[in-house]
Design a protein around this motif. Structure first.
Motif, PDB file in Angstrom:
ATOM      1  N   VAL A  14       0.841  -1.203   0.000  1.00  0.00           N
ATOM      2  CA  VAL A  14       0.000   0.000   0.000  1.00  0.00           C
ATOM      3  C   VAL A  14       0.878   1.256   0.000  1.00  0.00           C
ATOM      4  CG1 VAL A  14      -1.646   1.341   1.356  1.00  0.00           C
ATOM      5  CG2 VAL A  14      -1.974  -1.119   1.065  1.00  0.00           C
ATOM      6  N   ILE A  15       1.935   1.251   0.833  1.00  0.00           N
ATOM      7  CA  ILE A  15       2.852   2.392   0.834  1.00  0.00           C
ATOM      8  C   ILE A  15       3.559   2.517  -0.508  1.00  0.00           C
ATOM      9  CG2 ILE A  15       4.938   3.332   1.919  1.00  0.00           C
ATOM     10  CD1 ILE A  15       4.062   2.000   4.514  1.00  0.00           C
ATOM     11  N   GLU A  16       3.892   1.392  -1.106  1.00  0.00           N
ATOM     12  CA  GLU A  16       4.552   1.423  -2.410  1.00  0.00           C
ATOM     13  C   GLU A  16       3.630   1.997  -3.485  1.00  0.00           C
ATOM     14  OE1 GLU A  16       7.325  -1.539  -5.122  1.00  0.00           O
ATOM     15  OE2 GLU A  16       5.930  -2.368  -3.668  1.00  0.00           O
ATOM     16  N   VAL A  17       2.354   1.717  -3.383  1.00  0.00           N
ATOM     17  CA  VAL A  17       1.389   2.303  -4.321  1.00  0.00           C
ATOM     18  C   VAL A  17       1.426   3.827  -4.228  1.00  0.00           C
ATOM     19  CG1 VAL A  17      -1.078   2.580  -4.790  1.00  0.00           C
ATOM     20  CG2 VAL A  17      -0.131   0.306  -4.426  1.00  0.00           C
ATOM     21  N   THR A 439      10.541   7.662  -5.998  1.00  0.00           N
ATOM     22  CA  THR A 439      11.521   6.575  -6.132  1.00  0.00           C
ATOM     23  C   THR A 439      12.109   6.193  -4.789  1.00  0.00           C
ATOM     24  OG1 THR A 439      12.069   7.370  -8.355  1.00  0.00           O
ATOM     25  CG2 THR A 439      13.631   5.877  -7.309  1.00  0.00           C
ATOM     26  N   VAL A 440      12.391   7.183  -3.945  1.00  0.00           N
ATOM     27  CA  VAL A 440      12.944   6.900  -2.616  1.00  0.00           C
ATOM     28  C   VAL A 440      11.967   6.062  -1.798  1.00  0.00           C
ATOM     29  CG1 VAL A 440      13.592   7.969  -0.424  1.00  0.00           C
ATOM     30  CG2 VAL A 440      14.478   8.895  -2.565  1.00  0.00           C
ATOM     31  N   VAL A 441      10.693   6.418  -1.831  1.00  0.00           N
ATOM     32  CA  VAL A 441       9.691   5.648  -1.085  1.00  0.00           C
ATOM     33  C   VAL A 441       9.630   4.214  -1.590  1.00  0.00           C
ATOM     34  CG1 VAL A 441       7.226   5.448  -0.580  1.00  0.00           C
ATOM     35  CG2 VAL A 441       8.310   7.682  -0.511  1.00  0.00           C
ATOM     36  N   VAL A 442       9.609   4.034  -2.904  1.00  0.00           N
ATOM     37  CA  VAL A 442       9.516   2.687  -3.475  1.00  0.00           C
ATOM     38  C   VAL A 442      10.746   1.858  -3.122  1.00  0.00           C
ATOM     39  CG1 VAL A 442       9.463   1.414  -5.648  1.00  0.00           C
ATOM     40  CG2 VAL A 442       7.983   3.396  -5.338  1.00  0.00           C
ATOM     41  N   LEU A 443      11.932   2.439  -3.220  1.00  0.00           N
ATOM     42  CA  LEU A 443      13.160   1.701  -2.908  1.00  0.00           C
ATOM     43  C   LEU A 443      13.264   1.380  -1.427  1.00  0.00           C
ATOM     44  CD1 LEU A 443      15.783   3.451  -5.225  1.00  0.00           C
ATOM     45  CD2 LEU A 443      14.573   1.295  -5.573  1.00  0.00           C
ATOM     46  N   LEU A 446      11.049  -1.633  -0.932  1.00  0.00           N
ATOM     47  CA  LEU A 446      11.678  -2.844  -1.461  1.00  0.00           C
ATOM     48  C   LEU A 446      12.808  -3.309  -0.551  1.00  0.00           C
ATOM     49  CD1 LEU A 446      12.008  -4.936  -3.717  1.00  0.00           C
ATOM     50  CD2 LEU A 446      13.531  -3.320  -4.876  1.00  0.00           C
ATOM     51  N   THR A 447      13.639  -2.383  -0.087  1.00  0.00           N
ATOM     52  CA  THR A 447      14.737  -2.748   0.811  1.00  0.00           C
ATOM     53  C   THR A 447      14.201  -3.348   2.102  1.00  0.00           C
ATOM     54  OG1 THR A 447      16.031  -0.914  -0.094  1.00  0.00           O
ATOM     55  CG2 THR A 447      16.799  -1.888   1.962  1.00  0.00           C
ATOM     56  N   LEU A 448      13.135  -2.778   2.623  1.00  0.00           N
ATOM     57  CA  LEU A 448      12.538  -3.302   3.857  1.00  0.00           C
ATOM     58  C   LEU A 448      12.004  -4.709   3.641  1.00  0.00           C
ATOM     59  CD1 LEU A 448      12.010  -2.407   6.764  1.00  0.00           C
ATOM     60  CD2 LEU A 448       9.781  -1.544   6.026  1.00  0.00           C
ATOM     61  N   LEU A 449      11.399  -4.953   2.488  1.00  0.00           N
ATOM     62  CA  LEU A 449      10.912  -6.303   2.191  1.00  0.00           C
ATOM     63  C   LEU A 449      12.063  -7.303   2.084  1.00  0.00           C
ATOM     64  CD1 LEU A 449       8.127  -5.544  -0.454  1.00  0.00           C
ATOM     65  CD2 LEU A 449       7.767  -6.507   1.819  1.00  0.00           C
ATOM     66  N   LEU A 450      13.135  -6.904   1.412  1.00  0.00           N
ATOM     67  CA  LEU A 450      14.278  -7.816   1.250  1.00  0.00           C
ATOM     68  C   LEU A 450      14.935  -8.132   2.589  1.00  0.00           C
ATOM     69  CD1 LEU A 450      15.885  -6.350  -2.001  1.00  0.00           C
ATOM     70  CD2 LEU A 450      14.633  -8.495  -1.773  1.00  0.00           C
ATOM     71  N   LEU A 451      15.089  -7.116   3.436  1.00  0.00           N
ATOM     72  CA  LEU A 451      15.714  -7.346   4.735  1.00  0.00           C
ATOM     73  C   LEU A 451      14.831  -8.158   5.669  1.00  0.00           C
ATOM     74  CD1 LEU A 451      17.293  -3.819   5.384  1.00  0.00           C
ATOM     75  CD2 LEU A 451      18.475  -5.923   4.731  1.00  0.00           C
ATOM     76  N   SER A 452      13.542  -8.185   5.380  1.00  0.00           N
ATOM     77  CA  SER A 452      12.611  -8.914   6.255  1.00  0.00           C
ATOM     78  C   SER A 452      12.397 -10.351   5.823  1.00  0.00           C
ATOM     79  CB  SER A 452      11.262  -8.182   6.282  1.00  0.00           C
ATOM     80  OG  SER A 452      11.404  -6.842   6.693  1.00  0.00           O
ATOM     81  N   VAL A 453      13.065 -10.787   4.763  1.00  0.00           N
ATOM     82  CA  VAL A 453      12.840 -12.134   4.247  1.00  0.00           C
ATOM     83  C   VAL A 453      13.100 -13.212   5.299  1.00  0.00           C
ATOM     84  CG1 VAL A 453      13.711 -13.839   2.603  1.00  0.00           C
ATOM     85  CG2 VAL A 453      13.156 -11.537   1.829  1.00  0.00           C
ATOM     86  N   PRO A 454      14.208 -13.200   6.051  1.00  0.00           N
ATOM     87  CA  PRO A 454      14.443 -14.285   7.013  1.00  0.00           C
ATOM     88  C   PRO A 454      13.330 -14.427   8.042  1.00  0.00           C
ATOM     89  CG  PRO A 454      16.449 -13.014   6.663  1.00  0.00           C
ATOM     90  CD  PRO A 454      15.347 -12.256   6.009  1.00  0.00           C
ATOM     91  N   GLN A 455      12.863 -13.302   8.592  1.00  0.00           N
ATOM     92  CA  GLN A 455      11.799 -13.387   9.586  1.00  0.00           C
ATOM     93  C   GLN A 455      10.450 -13.681   8.943  1.00  0.00           C
ATOM     94  OE1 GLN A 455      11.739 -10.458  12.902  1.00  0.00           O
ATOM     95  NE2 GLN A 455      13.443  -9.480  11.832  1.00  0.00           N
ATOM     96  N   SER A 933       9.912  -1.624  -8.821  1.00  0.00           N
ATOM     97  CA  SER A 933      10.976  -0.737  -8.337  1.00  0.00           C
ATOM     98  C   SER A 933      12.087  -0.606  -9.364  1.00  0.00           C
ATOM     99  CB  SER A 933      11.538  -1.283  -7.021  1.00  0.00           C
ATOM    100  OG  SER A 933      10.509  -1.470  -6.068  1.00  0.00           O
ATOM    101  N   ALA A 934      12.490  -1.730  -9.938  1.00  0.00           N
ATOM    102  CA  ALA A 934      13.566  -1.686 -10.924  1.00  0.00           C
ATOM    103  C   ALA A 934      13.137  -0.925 -12.179  1.00  0.00           C
ATOM    104  CB  ALA A 934      13.991  -3.103 -11.293  1.00  0.00           C
TER     105      ALA A 934
END
Length: 983
Positions: A14-17, A439-443, A446-455, A933-934
């Motif tokens: 939703v934030i990415e939208v 772009t900053v918001v979207v990135l 995305l970074t938050l999603l990638l860092l949250s993958v293990p949990q 994002s890309a």
């Protein structure tokens, strides 16, 4: 705060939208404009150049024509007038073009080739922004300077009949009007009859100066059945009769007044081979422009071939013809053949007025305008023009004056072309500030999603999301202070035109708070990841699960697809990328199936150690990583210790054949609809079926497809839903027969029973009934937490209701796409996912890939042309914006939506893991966010590319819409996850 990974992913999307919306607002800029004139201020016309002698010509030249009639035929291609169809179906127009007093042109329309931006280009001479393709659905009032506003200010009386877009763009500008909606594409007769019925009355009157007729029927026929439909010829003949009636009336009036009139035949855009429009193919951008007037002398045997001009040139020509100032934002050039018969001094006067207007617009929008070649040519021409005026006033030799005037005329025309080209290149200014913030918001997301993958993909499927600590941290306040300072600097800088700067301080401050919070959350997640990695490096050596071939394929395929979006050819032919990926996926699944069945490989890479085999020193991160591999425990195979239950007998052969069956289905679908650009013109099975000669074959195929849909869907429905599904599918066939797409077995004369409104609404009743039944079961499972069967049944009935809706909205030749989609889902569920026990992440990505492939199997592409807007009017007798937009969006994205819905059904019914849906929601959000994002970064770097508006920008709109669909899917996933947890 502990938050489920599904809910966390939904919030991130939703934030990415919001970030993507902000980026789009900056990327699709406002067109160039002249900002010095106020609304009530009228700048005096430029005087005639003089050199040492005073000129007495300081006013505008008198009008060239007494009356102007504009006949705009929506969707009229140039070959419909200048080609064989024009000769066959428009004989009167062909005679005027070839032998009559007329000038013919092929006017090029810039993308987006949709109605509202094209009307703006015709009347203002400016190049509308690409985002006008969205505003086309609800046209705002046009505040820009235009021929219509200039004519009204000069006291001209304007009458309009046709597309109500004109009434929305120019309210209170017409002394008489009758508008009809342009979006109800099922109607191609009444929309034109409503225009023609006024002709006899208005042509007899002489109390108007400008008459505009906008005919919609041809465009609607294109949307319904394409340019090869036999209805096209009948409509062209009807339009030829209208032109003959108007032209005859104007000629009879000229005999009495002895003042020439002008009849303009034009189009807003063309028509693609599929019947749509919006993109930049030659069939869509090449439109006819025919100017007919007795003032245009023509000698016997004078053959005039249509010249190529820009659609924006019409505004300057109409202004000169009416004796009005040229709209100040116009980038068009005067169509010189219109004034070619005038005396030399008048010709030069017209050209000088046009070049002065363009040079002023260049000065307003280009800081280094003095170095522009067009401006330099203009100054030279103006100086020579002054010398010519001096000679003219001195009454020099007429032959010398004519020769010098001819040379000067050529210089003016060269200056006009160069100025117009320079302004077209400077057509827009990007709002870089909004683009950067979006772009900053979207990135960050995305970074938050990638860092949250293990949990997020751990067995608990939960994340520890700190909400208060980032807000009260020093980093948050420092970042917020820096962002506020940058905002003030940007908004106070000279010439800054930014959307964020136009917002109120609370709204802009909210954006800065959001960016600061996300940055602090990313920093916190990064610190935890580094700490977890440090602890992991300090533990004793232990076996680590390796990636499977399927995992590597998924990773490489996702990255490869993202990289391919940086090339225009790959964007145009993106369907080929997805076809290749799903074919490769089927081969990988085939390899996995054969290895499991013949080699008995129980140590597949996705099968990990059991919990009791964990070493005591394993960190929580490692335990989470290993738990991910057993996140999906299927009921059918959870009894034995083996990771793969090897089937026997006939079932074994079905498992072995299943990947090849899926490949066969995909290959058949590729032959149904040619899409993209390179091969879109080639004949396919869809063209063969939709031709009038094969209606019987199409009817049989549609009937068999509907029967197969019932067989594949009804197996898990309740008895009431089975009955509703049967009647609904029967209603789908009746609807298509009513509008003439297919035949009734007892009716062979091709006569339509109705417009299909009653039949379509009959189907809607069953769709709503099935959806209501499924929703009721889902709510029941919320109240009675032990009733998991009600939840499973409810989800399947919601899914079957969506299938029935898709069957109604799909064209008859596309029903096999729906059938084979259901068949592929059944094959993969029964013979691949159950026996092989893939984890939730792999199954989610597979659903995503197949959903994307089926988006293109429908015949969609990254061009706006392929959007089937006729689907938005199924069952509607008037234009209603919200239902039309919803139905059009659902019909376009039916593939991804149905595959996402099937994913929820599969994970809810086939697994006893409480975290499967959360994992699927997170993976779906991640796999959708990564290409979005890309692509934003790629488009930003390619914003000055030659094909930015024709190729990359439409894809950007598709990505934005796809992200909205993803947000809706994630919210649905989260809701079902809560239900699943309670159960």
């Amino acid at each position: 705060m502990r938050l489920g990974s599904g809910a966390f992913a939904a919030c991130c999307v939703v934030i990415e939208v919001l970030g993507v919306a902000l980026f789009l607002r900056g990327f699709f800029p406002a067109p160039i404009c002249f900002s010095s004139r106020t609304e009530n201020e009228a700048e005096p016309p430029a005087p005639e150049p003089s050199s040492g002698a005073s000129s007495n010509w300081t006013k505008l030249p008198p009008p060239l024509f007494s009356k102007i009639v504009i006949v705009l035929i929506d969707g009229l291609r140039d070959d419909f007038v200048f080609g064989s169809k024009g000769v066959k179906f428009m004989p009167y127009t062909t005679y005027l073009v070839e032998k009559g007093p007329s000038h013919s042109f092929v006017a090029e329309a810039k993308p987006p080739t949709v109605t509202m931006p094209r009307i703006k280009a015709l009347m203002t001479g400016s190049l509308p922004g690409f985002i006008d393709v969205v505003r086309n659905l609800n046209s705002p009032t046009l505040l820009e300077d235009s021929v219509i506003s200039r004519a009204r200010a000069a006291g001209k009386r304007i009458v309009f009949y046709g597309d109500e877009t004109w009434v929305k763009l120019f309210p209170k500008h017409f002394v008489e009007y009758d508008g009809t909606t342009s979006f109800f594409v099922s109607d191609y007769t009444e929309v034109d009859d409503n225009v023609t019925r006024h002709l006899d009355k208005v042509l007899k009157r002489r109390d108007w100066d400008m008459l505009i007729l906008h005919y919609l029927g041809l465009d609607h026929i294109g949307h319904i059945s394409g340019p090869s439909s036999p209805l096209i010829g009948h409509k062209l003949s009807e339009m030829d009769g209208v032109l003959m009636k108007v032209h005859t009336s104007l000629l009879s009036e000229e005999r009495e007044t002895l003042v020439p009139n002008l009849l303009v035949l034009c189009a807003d855009h063309g028509m693609a081979e599929t019947g749509g429009h919006g993109a930049s193919s030659p069939e869509e951008v090449n439109t006819p422009l025919v100017l007919i007037s007795s003032a245009f002398g023509r000698k016997h045997g004078d053959i005039r071939h249509p010249k190529r001009v820009q659609q924006t040139d019409l505004a300057a020509t109409l202004s000169i013809g009416l004796g009005l100032p040229i709209p100040e934002n116009s980038v068009g050039s005067l169509l010189f053949p219109v004034v070619e018969g005038k005396p030399m001094r008048e010709q030069l006067r017209f050209l000088h007025l046009n070049t002065v207007q363009l040079s002023k617009l260049l000065q307003e929008n280009v800081p280094s305008y003095k170095k522009d070649p067009g401006f330099e040519q203009f100054k030279v021409s103006e100086r020579l023009h002054g010398n010519w005026i001096r000679l003219y006033l001195e009454e020099s030799s007429s032959e010398v004056l004519f020769n010098l005037g001819s040379k000067l005329r050529r210089q003016y025309l060269d200056a006009l072309r160069t100025l117009s080209l320079s302004l077209s290149r400077q057509m827009a200014q990007y709002d870089v500030y909004s683009m950067v913030v979006g772009t900053v918001v979207v990135l960050e997301v995305l970074t938050l999603l990638l860092l949250s993958v293990p949990q997020a993909l751990s067995s608990k499927a939960e994340l520890d999301v700190p909400l208060l600590s980032p807000v009260f941290s020093l980093l948050f306040y420092l970042v917020l202070l820096v962002l506020s300072a940058l905002h003030v600097i940007v908004c106070t800088s000279a010439g800054s035109r930014c959307y964020l700067c136009s917002l109120s301080w609370p709204a802009a401050g909210g954006v800065m708070v959001l960016i600061s919070t996300l940055l602090c959350a990313v920093t916190s997640a990064l610190a935890k990841t580094l700490a977890r990695g440090k602890l992991l490096s300090q533990t004793p050596a232990h076996p680590i699960s390796r990636w499977s071939e399927l995992d590597l394929l998924i990773l490489l395929g996702t990255v490869g697809h993202v990289l391919s979006l940086g090339a225009s050819s790959f964007v145009e032919e993106e369907h080929q990328t997805w076809y290749f990926l799903i074919n490769t996926l089927c081969l990988a699944l085939c390899h996995e199936v054969y290895r499991s069945c013949f080699l008995g490989d129980d140590c597949g890479p996705q099968h990990c150690l059991h919990a009791e085999e964990e070493p005591e020193g394993a960190t929580p991160a490692l335990q989470a990583k290993r738990a991910d591999c057993n996140v999906l425990e299927l009921d059918a195979v959870s009894k034995g210790p083996s990771s793969v239950e090897v089937p026997r007998g006939c079932e074994r052969w079905m498992v072995l054949a299943s990947p090849w069956l899926v490949l066969t289905c995909c290959r058949l679908l590729r032959s149904l609809n040619q899409t993209g650009v390179q091969w879109a013109h080639r004949p396919d099975l869809g063209h063969w079926l939709t031709s009038s000669d094969h209606k019987a074959e199409l009817s049989v195929l549609a009937a068999l497809s509907l029967i197969m849909i019932f067989v594949l869907v009804q197996r898990r429905c309740s008895p009431a839903s089975k009955v509703a599904m049967a009647f609904g599918l029967l209603g789908v066939y009746c609807y298509r027969a009513a509008i003439g797409n297919v035949l009734f077995p007892w009716q062979q004369d091709n006569k339509d029973i109705s417009k299909g409104i009653t039949e379509a609404r009959f189907v809607y009743v069953f769709v709503l009934g099935i959806l209501f039944t499924g929703t009721k079961d889902l709510l029941k499972s919320q109240v009675i937490t032990t009733d998991s069967a009600a939840r499973t049944l409810g989800l399947w009935e919601v899914y079957s209701g969506l299938v029935l809706l898709a069957a109604l909205l799909f064209r008859p030749h596309n029903l096999p796409v729906l059938v084979l989609s259901l068949l592929v889902q059944a094959i993969l569920t029964t013979f691949i996912w159950r026996p092989l026990r893939h984890d939730a992440a792999e199954i989610t990505v597979m659903h995503y890939w197949f959903g994307q492939a089926f988006f293109y199997f429908q015949g969609n592409s990254n061009s706006i042309t392929t959007v089937d807007i006729s689907a938005g009017f199924v069952g509607l007798d008037t234009y209603m914006e919200i239902p039309a937009v919803f139905l059009t969006a659902f019909a376009t994205y039916a593939g991804p939506v149905l595959w996402a819905s099937h994913l929820v059904n599969f994970l809810s019914s086939e697994t006893n893991s409480s975290s499967a849906l959360s994992h699927a929601c997170f993976c779906y959000a991640l796999v959708c966010s990564f290409p979005v994002s890309a692509y934003i970064i790629l488009v930003t770097s390619l914003r000055y590319h030659l094909f930015i508006w024709s190729v990359f920008s439409p894809k950007l709109l598709y990505e934005g819409m796809h992200l909205l669909v993803t947000a809706a899917v994630c919210v649905f996933f989260t809701a079902m996850d809560r239900t699943n947890t309670k159960s």
